[in-house]
Write an enzyme that holds these catalytic residues in place. Sequence first.
Site, PDB file in Angstrom:
ATOM      1  N   GLU A  33      13.591 -11.911  -0.209  1.00  0.00           N
ATOM      2  CA  GLU A  33      12.410 -11.067  -0.245  1.00  0.00           C
ATOM      3  C   GLU A  33      12.652  -9.752   0.489  1.00  0.00           C
ATOM      4  O   GLU A  33      12.223  -8.686   0.048  1.00  0.00           O
ATOM      5  CB  GLU A  33      11.226 -11.812   0.372  1.00  0.00           C
ATOM      6  CG  GLU A  33       9.925 -11.044   0.380  1.00  0.00           C
ATOM      7  CD  GLU A  33       9.293 -10.907  -0.987  1.00  0.00           C
ATOM      8  OE1 GLU A  33       8.256 -10.230  -1.090  1.00  0.00           O
ATOM      9  OE2 GLU A  33       9.821 -11.474  -1.970  1.00  0.00           O
ATOM     10  N   THR A  54       1.904  -1.608 -13.491  1.00  0.00           N
ATOM     11  CA  THR A  54       2.570  -2.235 -12.362  1.00  0.00           C
ATOM     12  C   THR A  54       2.898  -3.696 -12.630  1.00  0.00           C
ATOM     13  O   THR A  54       3.810  -4.250 -12.024  1.00  0.00           O
ATOM     14  CB  THR A  54       1.688  -2.120 -11.104  1.00  0.00           C
ATOM     15  OG1 THR A  54       1.282  -0.762 -10.946  1.00  0.00           O
ATOM     16  CG2 THR A  54       2.427  -2.554  -9.863  1.00  0.00           C
TER      17      THR A  54
END
Length: 577
Positions: free
Chosen positions: A448, A566
């Site tokens: 991440e 997005t």
Amino acid sequence: MYPSAPPAPRRDFISVTLSLDQSYDGSKSRQRRSCWRKWKQLSRLQRNAVLFLLAFVVLCGLLSCISMADQWKAPNDRSAEEEKVRPAKPPALPAPRKADANPENALGPLVQTPRRRFRWRPPNLQIRAPNKDSENGRQDAAESRDEAADEAPREADPQGALASWRGAVIEPEVGTKVPWRRAIAPTGIQKHPAPPNSRQKAVVDAFRHAWLGYRKFAWGHDELKPVSRSFSEWFGLGLTLIDSLDTMWILGLKKEFGEARRWVSKKLQFQKDVDVNLFESTIRLLGGLLSAYHLSGDALFLQKAEDLGNRLLPAFRTPSKVPYSDVNLGTGVARPPRWTSDSTVAEVTSIQLEFRELSRLTGATKFRVTGRLSGGRGRNQKAPAAQIGAQQAHLRWGARPWPLQRQDGTLALGAHHGLPAEHMQLARALMDTCYQMNRQMETGLSPEIAHFNLQPQKSQKDVLVKPADRHNLLRPETVESLFYLYRFTGDRKYQDWGWAILQNFNTYTRVPSGGYSSISNVQDPHDPQPRDKMESFFLGETLKYLYLLFSDDPALLSLDAYVFNTEAHPLPIWGPA
């Protein structure tokens, strides 16, 4: 005594005696005297009641005249108002009409009446304007009709309009008052897409496996928990299902699309007492519905999008014109996030795309939120150039911790549309860096968050990961950037990198019973520690971008005809007229 004289005969007050030789001539003076005698005969209460009744009738007549005058005046006023809000550069497509109130028409036979046509055909995908509103259109058709429509391929209409499963047609109805001028149609449209290659088929297989888990264990809920074979809720609005609609259409999964469409028709209701995040619900739900409408031409999705858009609008009613982050769909009460008093600028500016598209499709100016979010001109205009310089410095000398981002794909897109060539050079360098964040992990999947090693040593890798940051959520950002870089450069190494990532997803995140799970440790291939959660964006973004990356057809969702929001939902580009 003389008898008394008889009393005089009683005479009616309003009686009139006529002589035998004189006829009644109906003169006005005689009529006025008769009416006046009748009026005087009435009591005061009766006279007041009559006067009140007369005054009421006169007042009603005046109000009726004023109302009719306003109705005659209104069209002129609306025309003047529309001229005020009309943009200087209207979009390239004539905006379709407001959605057909009968959603079932969209999957039925497409029979057109002769009319003048304004046609725009984005590549390989069905786009069709909805029919005229109907009061009876809210009733759903029988299941058998839905299933037949799902299985039957679309045929060309009698007037020659292409209506195949992956065709593309957009036509305004007769008499439609579109709020925009006629547009310039894009060129380079490919009518017959190539069949999927072996890598694309592998993506289809991965999607079907993910959808199998969702359909079996989480149908109609927000997210699948594939390990425990259960589900979790965020908004309670079928998040994964709506996020996946356009992906199923692009991959040609007609059966899966049809069953998802039926759930939207019968089960999706936004009248719920639930707080939703404005950004997430806009990019996932609103964007997903708008994209599904554009690709399929099914008016049901536009109806649902307009309903959701109306329920999100209260978030924009703030003193600063910057919207609140959260809004209740049922009550319309908006508020800032609970953990801070501010809204994220990146989020509230990103959602303009969906609301502008909703405004174009419905003709409703209330959805144009751009003016509420745009600021004045000033020194901040130089920020992009300064940002480019900072990124170049970070690439040369190292960088602070940052999450994986879409910057490389965004820079490549900017260079494609005329920004300096150094943007493309930086995009390629960033892409190499992002791929190394995958390649240098033992599972081949990125963490991440990563740190760059600022003091290179042979015993250490270039990319460092802290224990709290080594999870992978099945995010799409890396494969999205690979898609953009391959489209603009044609370099097949980007396809190979994406293929390696897909194989690693299958090796370390695929759950045998159905679905894919995020993992907690990308550095341990023997025990990646499944987190028991499949985010909706895995189907809505990650697998969609992989499918497009492996395509050698640049007309499949051409980047000159579509823009991705997005959440990877494609919407048509409206160019200048």
